[in-house]
Design an enzyme around this catalytic site. Sequence first.
Site, short mmCIF file in Angstrom:
data_model
loop_
_atom_site.label_atom_id
_atom_site.label_comp_id
_atom_site.label_asym_id
_atom_site.label_seq_id
_atom_site.Cartn_x
_atom_site.Cartn_y
_atom_site.Cartn_z
N GLU A 214 30.96 13.02 1.58
CA GLU A 214 31.59 12.99 2.91
C GLU A 214 30.50 13.38 3.92
OE1 GLU A 214 34.79 15.77 2.82
OE2 GLU A 214 35.81 14.79 1.15
N ARG B 258 30.54 21.75 -2.00
CA ARG B 258 30.61 21.74 -0.54
C ARG B 258 29.31 22.15 0.16
NH1 ARG B 258 35.55 21.47 1.69
NH2 ARG B 258 35.07 22.90 3.41
N GLU C 187 28.91 13.94 7.32
CA GLU C 187 29.24 14.16 8.73
C GLU C 187 27.99 13.93 9.59
OE1 GLU C 187 32.59 17.62 7.77
OE2 GLU C 187 30.57 18.18 8.44
N ARG D 114 37.82 27.22 1.37
CA ARG D 114 36.79 26.31 1.85
C ARG D 114 35.45 26.99 2.08
NH1 ARG D 114 38.83 21.21 3.69
NH2 ARG D 114 41.06 21.08 3.26
N ASP E 234 0.85 -1.19 0.00
CA ASP E 234 0.00 0.00 0.00
C ASP E 234 0.88 1.24 0.00
OD1 ASP E 234 -1.77 2.04 0.42
OD2 ASP E 234 -2.47 1.35 2.38
N GLU F 255 35.25 14.99 13.92
CA GLU F 255 35.12 16.23 13.17
C GLU F 255 35.29 17.44 14.10
OE1 GLU F 255 35.01 18.12 10.67
OE2 GLU F 255 35.30 16.66 9.09
N HIS G 165 30.05 17.21 1.82
CA HIS G 165 30.75 17.61 0.60
C HIS G 165 30.64 16.47 -0.41
CE1 HIS G 165 33.42 19.86 3.72
NE2 HIS G 165 32.27 20.49 3.51
N GLU H 160 34.56 19.38 -6.02
CA GLU H 160 33.93 19.11 -4.73
C GLU H 160 32.88 20.19 -4.46
OE1 GLU H 160 35.16 19.00 0.05
OE2 GLU H 160 36.60 19.63 -1.49
N GLU I 35 33.05 11.78 11.13
CA GLU I 35 32.97 11.58 9.68
C GLU I 35 33.59 10.25 9.34
OE1 GLU I 35 34.08 14.87 7.12
OE2 GLU I 35 35.13 13.51 5.76
#
Length: 474
Positions: free
Chosen positions: A134, A364, A136, A343, A55, A216, A273, A362, A224
Amino acid sequence: MGDVKTIKDVIELAKKEEVLMLDLRFMDFPGMWQHFSVPIRELTEDLFEEGLGFDGSSIRGWKAINESDMLVKPVAETAFIDPFFQVKTLVMICNICDPVTGEDYTRDPRNIARKAESYMKSIGMADTAYIGPEAEFFIFDDIRFDQNSHEGYYHIDSMEGRWNTGREEEPNLGYKPRYKEGYFPVSPTDSQQDIRSEMALTLESIGIETEAQHHEVATGGQAEIDMKFAPLVEMGDNLLKFKYVVKNTALQWGHTVTFMPKPLYNDNGSGMHVHLSLWKDGKNLFAGDGYAGLSEQALYAIGGILKHAPSLLAFTNPTTNSYKRLVPGFEAPVNLAFSQRNRSAAIRIPLYSQSTNAKRIEFRCPDPSSNPYLAFSALLMAAMDGIQNKIDPGASLDKDIYDLSPEELADVPQTPGSLREALNALAEDHDYLLKGDVFTPDVIETWINYKMENEVQALDLRPHPWEFALYYDI
């Protein structure tokens, strides 16, 4: 379990392991793993073609009650033996189908991811999109929360929490990571080495290769564990297995895990990330001789992601809590720019990936509250739109963001400030997602309406504790 490839492999595995139950799992629309179990005698070759009915009307964001019948069809290569159940149980992830037409269900997130991969291949752009998230998370000792007509609160606790340096613990041994200093002290300050190792080894035991585990930045047990990259749909499957293993391992240790992006005020939040590269005929299409060793295609992909980022974040950062992480000052990527080093930029080109095969971008911004099938698919669609339309990403942002003048900073676009802003951006900018019928108009409309009604507006209605501190005595 990485050697399970075919239907016959699954049936042989069940016999060899003397399995008693078959657990069938699928993803609901917002991003919660669902399941039901049947006796192992139901595991036949016909099951993979005919499926099993259930269902669908009670699944969030799915069918109305008058059209609720649906089918699950298990996928052989996703099989693994559950490492937590007492009764020996074989698990498989399923695709969702309409029992009348036999077609894949458009609101099945895994179907959307499968279509994204198929579209990429059909236009000849690439044969593989490698994804490396990645994710966390926080490992807490206790969580209490409630909201009703006359009160609202949450209470988080952790033996690692810096806020407990003065608590009577008989004895309090004092090794508690300072705010923003949880990256990388050894034990005893890092008290969670063994639980993270058990999480990583359990992931390995069900066929998910891990690359590293560590504490982390935040106090209170932020962690992480990195998985090895994989093709898009496979990584969507793997991230669901990852969350399942992490949460249930913590439970066995008497802890609780959350993937909320920002559970703690005034410390770092949990991001995810996402590393992306496109490959064709065994060649990494993102490696080249341009900026940071990137190809022209990679730079166009960056252009597409940055252009569509406000709408893209409706899928990669899909909770109201997501935007409490995306604020300056906590290593959060709030600037819609790209850089080799910075970053705080939304897209970074990792400098430790100097070889051709390792070259990637990457993104982020995403966080682990997202539905991985939808988040990875939307990211791929934005990157491909950039390549198809040769979208210039502009100049890189290699200066320290904190050294920029107000005039320079004003020229750098910022991430949306709220889920409402991201959903409004998605309403205005989603044509790139509709290519190849990957995201349908119904999926976009349902996502926006569901999120607005059940999350944005629901939060708007409720008083916040800090409002009492601000306004009670006015």
